[in-house]
Design a protein around this motif. Structure first.
Motif, mmCIF file in Angstrom:
data_model
loop_
_atom_site.group_PDB
_atom_site.id
_atom_site.type_symbol
_atom_site.label_atom_id
_atom_site.label_comp_id
_atom_site.label_asym_id
_atom_site.label_seq_id
_atom_site.Cartn_x
_atom_site.Cartn_y
_atom_site.Cartn_z
ATOM 1 N N TYR A 626 0.831 -1.206 0.000
ATOM 2 C CA TYR A 626 0.000 0.000 0.000
ATOM 3 C C TYR A 626 0.866 1.256 0.000
ATOM 4 O O TYR A 626 0.521 2.255 -0.642
ATOM 5 N N ARG A 627 1.990 1.182 0.705
ATOM 6 C CA ARG A 627 2.898 2.329 0.720
ATOM 7 C C ARG A 627 3.385 2.659 -0.691
ATOM 8 O O ARG A 627 3.628 3.812 -1.036
ATOM 9 N N TRP A 628 3.522 1.615 -1.525
ATOM 10 C CA TRP A 628 3.933 1.813 -2.921
ATOM 11 C C TRP A 628 2.738 1.742 -3.863
ATOM 12 O O TRP A 628 2.830 1.222 -4.968
ATOM 13 N N TYR A 629 1.573 2.246 -3.376
ATOM 14 C CA TYR A 629 0.395 2.546 -4.199
ATOM 15 C C TYR A 629 -0.345 1.308 -4.711
ATOM 16 O O TYR A 629 -1.115 1.402 -5.660
ATOM 17 N N SER A 630 -0.132 0.168 -4.083
ATOM 18 C CA SER A 630 -0.829 -1.043 -4.506
ATOM 19 C C SER A 630 -1.777 -1.491 -3.404
ATOM 20 O O SER A 630 -1.338 -1.963 -2.351
#
Length: 686
Positions: A626-630
């Motif tokens: 989630y931190r890398w937009y997933s």
């Protein structure tokens, strides 16, 4: 539900350069296409003449109409991090792999909307409903086929990609499966997995995506219903239906289906392969062997059939036949997934949402401008880490054999079944009369029986003539002296297939052992290379374990960088040394967080049946993603679903909630649990 942050890649000089680059790349796309491109034009609030281009990539957005894509662009008009500019227009680009068109929606803010498509020549075309249906299906398949598996490899490959779950409820599932049914028999146009040479009705990206969706979500009833309907139109679909039935634990029905279908299409290699895999999973190696042989006969030019046969021989511990079968595998050049080729940006902004912030993940990570971890040159040059496609599968089989019998025994069997260079030279000198029989590969089809050398041609399985193969791989001669480490490390010259005449010459009657030589095969050059790569892997692994033991004996710290520990963990896992891999991954995580290392630890907990340990690892992996937009990883969703099936949703949620981590981070894992509840997965009833 909180959406991932929006990465921004800036073009401050030439606006729309990224869109032009995408247009230029259309003619080179061969797979499902790159992620969707979203391009925004921002205007300075203080200086209206100053415009800036900003873009990012995205997967999982509903691409069934121009309105749904325009709606996504509208969600980007407000930026919490950029108060100085306002969005005045946007372009959404989504690739249609069926018709090889780039569907585009231009949005003026506020105001108009225009939708059209661009062909491979860069010309505009009208966007029809039929094209939007194809585009929608391609978008869902990209989300599943190109998703990250939890290790972070896919995320690191392309900077700034937002990944969403394309199917979040049963209504969207119905829409997806309806589109798949309508376009199913066009699936071969979408290319296929790298292990398939020629895409067909049951082996292409559409069928792969469907099976992955069904397997991930556990929506077996929906999959069975879909394939039952398609099977009435083409009996070949039976292999897909059988695979779903087996996954759904409807094994009796699956066996009956495979039996009945093979009465209609007795040489359907996909059905035979499914039978072989099922028999192998039940420990029925002999039954699997007969199915695998027929599958090879039905599709001798496909890698998967030969690989399955080799897998069966490994299970039966017939190592010589396993090597001979592996040597007969047709190898294909790996076709990587389509990735965007963009011009260098002016700058890149990768914001972090507070909801995904976790000190454990961020601490120790290298800052921008910091030097990279030192990695010893011997670890950098391990070629096995770069294997993909057929070469990766073949190497996995070779390492499985080596793990079972050891390197020395592997070399002995190798020298028994393949021509060694020294043998070739001796025989070359002693042969005198040319004849017009077969070449060396053809001789291998029907060699005389020999008690010393097992040959696969007796069973009609591994004796395929290499000249019949569409890929035309060259034959080489084993160029390693098995006992000499130095020659393995630096191989001597390999004799080219054009100069090999051993099969075209009569044996010298004075040479009593020639019959055995005549029964041997020529080792393919690619397999020769795999042996050397395996040797290098084993050499580095042995050095590492020796140094570790010596350090412990002397009570000294054995120091490596986080990256080196990660590579060593991969190496040990590749060689099937599971405990040593876990040890390396834990050392890596003690220095800093690594998704690859955490994914390895997760496998340990899964093997041990440690629910709490699995959830602790999953929480961190989901937060990192989630931190890398997933917000979506099919592999992680599958693990959450399996835990809920085994332990129940209440217990899983309770363990997650009891973890001593920030609530926003825990909520990210709860979102995965909610997906299972939405699809009414087993164990999710509350």
């Amino acid at each position: 539900m909180v959406l991932p942050a929006v990465p921004e890649i800036y073009e401050e000089e030439d606006v729309f350069t990224a869109v032009d680059a995408r247009t230029d790349a259309l003619q080179n796309l061969r797979e499902l296409g790159p992620p969707d491109l979203v391009y925004l034009v921002k205007q300075s609030k203080t200086n209206p003449t100053r415009q800036t281009g900003v873009y990012h990539h995205v997967t999982g957005i509903d691409a069934s109409s121009s309105a749904s894509l325009a709606a996504y662009v509208n969600t980007l008009t407000y930026s919490p991090v950029d108060k100085q500019n306002k969005v005045i227009s946007g372009v959404y680009c989504c690739y249609n792999a069926f018709s090889h068109l780039d569907m585009r929606v231009e949005v003026k803010i506020p105001g108009s909307l225009e939708s059209y498509c661009i062909d491979e020549r860069g010309d505009k075309r009208v966007a029809t409903d039929a094209l939007w249906l194809e585009t929608f299906l391609c978008a869902v398949l990209r989300s599943y086929t190109y998703a990250d598996d939890g290790t972070g490899d896919a995320i690191k490959k392309i900077v700034g990609v937002r990944r969403f779950n394309p199917v979040t409820n049963t209504e969207m599932e119905h829409k997806f499966l309806e589109a798949a049914e309508r376009l199913f028999f066009m699936g071969r146009q979408l290319s296929s997995e790298p292990e398939t040479q020629v895409p067909n009705t049951v082996a292409n990206h559409l069928t792969s995506g469907l099976l992955k969706y069904i397997h991930t979500t556990g929506r077996y009833a929906s999959g069975i219903n879909l394939f039952e309907k398609l099977r009435t139109k083409d009996v070949e679909v039976s292999s897909l239906l059988a695979r779903v039935l087996i996954s759904a634990d409807e094994e009796v029905q699956a066996v009956r289906l495979m039996h009945d279908a093979l009465q209609d299409v007795p040489m359907d290699y996909a059905l035979l392969d499914c039978q072989a895999a099922f028999c192998l999973s039940k420990g029925e190696g002999e039954l699997a062997l007969e199915c695998a042989k027929r599958s090879v006969t039905a599709a001798p030019s496909e890698f998967s059939t030969w690989a399955r046969l080799a897998e069966v021989y490994v299970a039966l511990e017939q190592w010589d036949l396993a090597l001979l079968t592996l040597n007969s595998c047709p190898m294909f050049t790996y076709q990587d997934k389509d990735i965007p080729r963009m011009p260098p940006p002016s700058r890149v902004l990768l914001p972090i949402l507070a909801e995904s912030a976790l000190d454990e993940i961020d601490e120790g990570q290298p800052k921008q401008g910091d030097p990279h971890d030192f990695v010893h040159p011997s670890l950098r040059k391990l070629h096995a880490t770069g294997y993909q496609g057929t070469f990766l599968k073949a190497y996995e089989l070779l390492t499985k054999i080596a793990a079972a019998i050891g390197w020395d025994q592997l070399l002995k069997i190798r020298s028994d079944v393949f021509v060694m260079e020294e043998e070739y030279r001796v025989e070359r000198q002693q042969t005198t009369k040319p004849s017009h029989s077969h070449n060396a590969s053809t001789v291998a089809l029907h060699p005389p029986a020999s008690p010393n050398t097992a040959t696969a041609s007796d069973d009609g399985d591994t004796g395929a003539d290499h000249s019949d193969r569409p890929n035309g791989t060259e034959n080489g001669i084993g160029n390693l002296e098995p006992t000499e480490a130095s020659t393995i490390e630096k191989p001597e010259h390999t004799v080219a297939s054009e100069t090999v005449k051993s099969g075209n010459e009569d044996p010298d009657p004075s040479h009593g052992d020639y019959a055995q030589f005549q029964n041997k095969r020529l080792c393919e050059r690619w397999l020769d290379n795999l042996f050397m790569v395996l040797y290098e892997d084993l050499r580095i692994y042995t050095i590492w374990r020796s140094e570790m033991a010596q350090s412990r004996h002397q009570s000294l710290d054995y120091k490596k960088t986080a990256t080196e520990w990660e590579i060593l963990g991969e190496l040990a896992e590749r060689l099937h040394h599971f405990d040593e891999a876990i040890e390396a991954y834990r050392q890596c995580l003690s220095i800093r967080f690594s998704p690859k290392a955490m994914r390895g630890i997760l496998k340990l907990y899964e093997k041990q049946g440690d629910t709490r340990g699995m959830l602790n690892a999953l929480i961190r992996l989901i937060a990192w993603q989630y931190r890398w937009y997933s917000e979506f990883s099919p592999d992680l969703l599958l693990l959450v679903r399996k835990l809920i099936e085994e332990e129940g949703a209440v217990k899983v949620r309770s363990i997650v909630q009891a973890t001593n981590l920030p609530q926003p981070v825990l909520d990210l894992t709860h979102q995965y649990c909610q997906i299972c509840a939405t699809f009414r997965s087993t164990g999710s009833d509350v």
